[in-house]
Design a protein around this motif. Structure first.
Motif, PDB file in Angstrom:
ATOM      1  N   ALA A   1       0.744  -1.064   0.067  1.00 10.71           N
ATOM      2  CA  ALA A   1       0.137   0.074   0.083  1.00 10.71           C
ATOM      3  C   ALA A   1       0.927   1.427   0.020  1.00 10.71           C
ATOM      4  N   PHE A   2       2.144   1.106   0.515  1.00  8.13           N
ATOM      5  CA  PHE A   2       2.825   2.139   0.349  1.00  8.13           C
ATOM      6  C   PHE A   2       3.430   2.920  -1.254  1.00  8.13           C
ATOM      7  N   PHE A   3       3.359   1.815  -1.955  1.00 10.54           N
ATOM      8  CA  PHE A   3       3.332   2.165  -3.285  1.00 10.54           C
ATOM      9  C   PHE A   3       2.003   3.019  -3.872  1.00 10.54           C
ATOM     10  N   LEU A   4       1.108   2.626  -3.449  1.00 10.23           N
ATOM     11  CA  LEU A   4      -0.512   3.240  -3.970  1.00 10.23           C
ATOM     12  C   LEU A   4      -0.254   4.555  -3.667  1.00 10.23           C
ATOM     13  N   ILE A   5       0.101   5.097  -2.815  1.00 11.41           N
ATOM     14  CA  ILE A   5       0.225   6.682  -2.475  1.00 11.41           C
ATOM     15  C   ILE A   5       0.618   7.395  -3.630  1.00 11.41           C
ATOM     16  N   PRO A   6       1.889   7.112  -3.964  1.00 11.55           N
ATOM     17  CA  PRO A   6       2.591   8.029  -5.240  1.00 11.55           C
ATOM     18  C   PRO A   6       1.679   7.876  -6.594  1.00 11.55           C
ATOM     19  N   ILE A   7       1.248   6.597  -6.601  1.00 12.49           N
ATOM     20  CA  ILE A   7       0.427   6.261  -7.772  1.00 12.49           C
ATOM     21  C   ILE A   7      -0.397   7.175  -7.803  1.00 12.49           C
ATOM     22  N   PHE A   8      -1.481   6.961  -6.603  1.00 14.44           N
ATOM     23  CA  PHE A   8      -2.754   7.814  -6.360  1.00 14.44           C
ATOM     24  C   PHE A   8      -2.688   9.256  -6.682  1.00 14.44           C
ATOM     25  N   TRP A   9      -1.524   9.829  -6.082  1.00 18.30           N
ATOM     26  CA  TRP A   9      -1.366  11.326  -6.520  1.00 18.30           C
ATOM     27  C   TRP A   9      -0.740  11.646  -7.825  1.00 18.30           C
ATOM     28  N   ILE A  10      -0.157  10.727  -8.634  1.00 15.57           N
ATOM     29  CA  ILE A  10       0.371  10.996  -9.735  1.00 15.57           C
ATOM     30  C   ILE A  10      -0.941  11.079 -10.753  1.00 15.57           C
ATOM     31  N   LEU A  11      -2.013  10.107 -10.428  1.00  9.25           N
ATOM     32  CA  LEU A  11      -3.012  10.177 -11.224  1.00  9.25           C
ATOM     33  C   LEU A  11      -4.026  11.276 -11.058  1.00  9.25           C
ATOM     34  N   VAL A  12      -4.006  11.729  -9.826  1.00 10.70           N
ATOM     35  CA  VAL A  12      -4.875  12.953  -9.595  1.00 10.70           C
ATOM     36  C   VAL A  12      -4.374  14.175 -10.277  1.00 10.70           C
ATOM     37  N   ILE A  13      -3.241  14.114 -10.040  1.00 13.03           N
ATOM     38  CA  ILE A  13      -2.193  15.408 -10.696  1.00 13.03           C
ATOM     39  C   ILE A  13      -2.624  15.295 -12.223  1.00 13.03           C
ATOM     40  N   GLY A  14      -2.491  13.980 -12.896  1.00 15.90           N
ATOM     41  CA  GLY A  14      -2.782  13.940 -14.156  1.00 15.90           C
ATOM     42  C   GLY A  14      -4.244  14.252 -14.635  1.00 15.90           C
ATOM     43  N   LEU A  15      -5.005  13.943 -13.931  1.00 16.57           N
ATOM     44  CA  LEU A  15      -6.473  14.126 -14.120  1.00 16.57           C
ATOM     45  C   LEU A  15      -6.643  15.660 -14.332  1.00 16.57           C
ATOM     46  N   ILE A  16      -6.174  16.347 -13.114  1.00 17.26           N
ATOM     47  CA  ILE A  16      -6.329  17.911 -13.223  1.00 17.26           C
ATOM     48  C   ILE A  16      -5.678  18.446 -14.181  1.00 17.26           C
ATOM     49  N   ILE A  17      -4.482  18.033 -14.928  1.00  8.98           N
ATOM     50  CA  ILE A  17      -3.733  18.687 -15.925  1.00  8.98           C
ATOM     51  C   ILE A  17      -4.564  18.377 -17.099  1.00  8.98           C
ATOM     52  N   PHE A  18      -5.170  17.309 -17.249  1.00  9.63           N
ATOM     53  CA  PHE A  18      -6.000  16.944 -18.422  1.00  9.63           C
ATOM     54  C   PHE A  18      -7.426  17.715 -18.594  1.00  9.63           C
ATOM     55  N   LEU A  19      -7.975  17.641 -17.314  1.00  9.24           N
ATOM     56  CA  LEU A  19      -9.516  18.778 -17.445  1.00  9.24           C
ATOM     57  C   LEU A  19      -8.833  20.023 -17.705  1.00  9.24           C
TER      58      LEU A  19
END
Length: 101
Positions: free
Chosen positions: A23-41
């Protein structure tokens, strides 16, 4: 016996001991996806803004720029701003100067 239980509880506490170390590796992956979604929108919204004509309506495809010159001329004729001879003369000039002509 109490000391053994306390030592075992301390040694097996935390996310690594419980089996959730992945689960430690899911935290950076989650934030990368959130930032990518914001940039996309944001980029999608900006693209839609410029495709509709931008700040002054002069950019984008012809159907998004507003009224064409012929429709503006027809509106002026309908309002009575120009008479029929001037309308026909200007319409002839517009059609003669078309890039597709």
């Amino acid at each position: 016996m109490l000391a053994t239980l306390a030592t075992t509880a301390v040694a097996h506490s935390g996310p690594w001991a419980a089996g959730f170390g992945w689960a430690f590796f899911l935290i950076p992956i989650f934030w990368i996806l959130v930032i990518g979604l914001i940039i996309f929108l944001v980029s999608r919204r900006r693209h839609a803004y410029w495709a509709q004509g931008g700040p002054n309506g002069s950019y984008g495809p012809p159907w998004a720029r507003g009224a064409s010159a012929e429709s503006t001329l027809a509106e002026r004729f309908a309002k009575g701003d120009i008479d029929e001879t001037e309308y026909r003369a200007r319409l002839e000039v517009l059609r003669a100067n078309r890039p597709n002509a």
